[in-house]
Design a protein around this motif. Sequence first.
Motif, PDB file in Angstrom:
ATOM      1  N   TYR A 131       0.808  -1.223   0.000  1.00 31.40           N
ATOM      2  CA  TYR A 131       0.000   0.000   0.000  1.00 31.40           C
ATOM      3  C   TYR A 131       0.842   1.276   0.000  1.00 31.40           C
ATOM      4  O   TYR A 131       0.297   2.374  -0.026  1.00 31.40           O
ATOM      5  CB  TYR A 131      -0.912   0.038   1.226  1.00 31.40           C
ATOM      6  N   VAL A 132       2.153   1.131   0.081  1.00 33.57           N
ATOM      7  CA  VAL A 132       3.023   2.306   0.198  1.00 33.57           C
ATOM      8  C   VAL A 132       3.775   2.509  -1.112  1.00 33.57           C
ATOM      9  O   VAL A 132       4.445   1.594  -1.592  1.00 33.57           O
ATOM     10  CB  VAL A 132       4.003   2.139   1.382  1.00 33.57           C
ATOM     11  N   ILE A 138       1.243   8.751   3.444  1.00 32.67           N
ATOM     12  CA  ILE A 138       1.180   7.848   4.589  1.00 32.67           C
ATOM     13  C   ILE A 138       1.030   8.714   5.829  1.00 32.67           C
ATOM     14  O   ILE A 138       1.528   9.837   5.878  1.00 32.67           O
ATOM     15  CB  ILE A 138       2.420   6.934   4.679  1.00 32.67           C
ATOM     16  N   VAL A 182      -1.864   3.523   6.301  1.00 33.82           N
ATOM     17  CA  VAL A 182      -1.630   3.632   4.865  1.00 33.82           C
ATOM     18  C   VAL A 182      -2.825   4.314   4.205  1.00 33.82           C
ATOM     19  O   VAL A 182      -3.877   4.490   4.816  1.00 33.82           O
ATOM     20  CB  VAL A 182      -1.353   2.246   4.228  1.00 33.82           C
TER      21      VAL A 182
END
Length: 196
Positions: A131-132, A138, A182
């Motif tokens: 997800y990053v 973030i 996230v």
Amino acid sequence: MFTGIIEEKGEVVAVEAAGGGARMSVRGPVVTSDARHGDSIAVNGVCLTVVDVRGDVFTVDVMKESLDRSSLGALSEGGAVNLERAVRADQRLGGHIVQGHVDGTAALLSREPGDNWDDLRFGLPASLSRYVAEKGSIAVDGISLTVTTVDDGSFGVSLIPTTLKLTTLGERRVGDLVNLEVDVIAKYVERLVGAR
């Protein structure tokens, strides 16, 4: 919902165990200026519900689930925390969409001071790495940040002097745990694509 733009650094004034969870009182003159019972305030990125307000101190109940998934269980009296009230519909969204639902914790791996900013590197749990993305958003301890670099086990961010001064990240040392959230849009995209 929050934006990840921290309104103030607060101070934990009391923490007491309560049936597997905890009751925490936090001093925050800005966030208590209009706080009422039932309002949401993010404490280090964790959305918590106000149960009492007395002057510039608000009290919240923290469930065991929140203690298990975040770094809140390590807080003690005198500790500094990042505070943000829930966003109003008529406000600018200065950071990104932050729910206050922490996905996990990570340790600060390194910090490199620069002339105009500090570069920080955090561990990245394998369950969150997908997800990053570089140049993506973030939330670290509730602070909306842009990812500068990412690899399988870590990610980096660069902090301007304002962020270093006005948030707890200016005080974090190598080894300290932080809360990570996230980008919720990435999670929904994954779920929608996976459903096909």
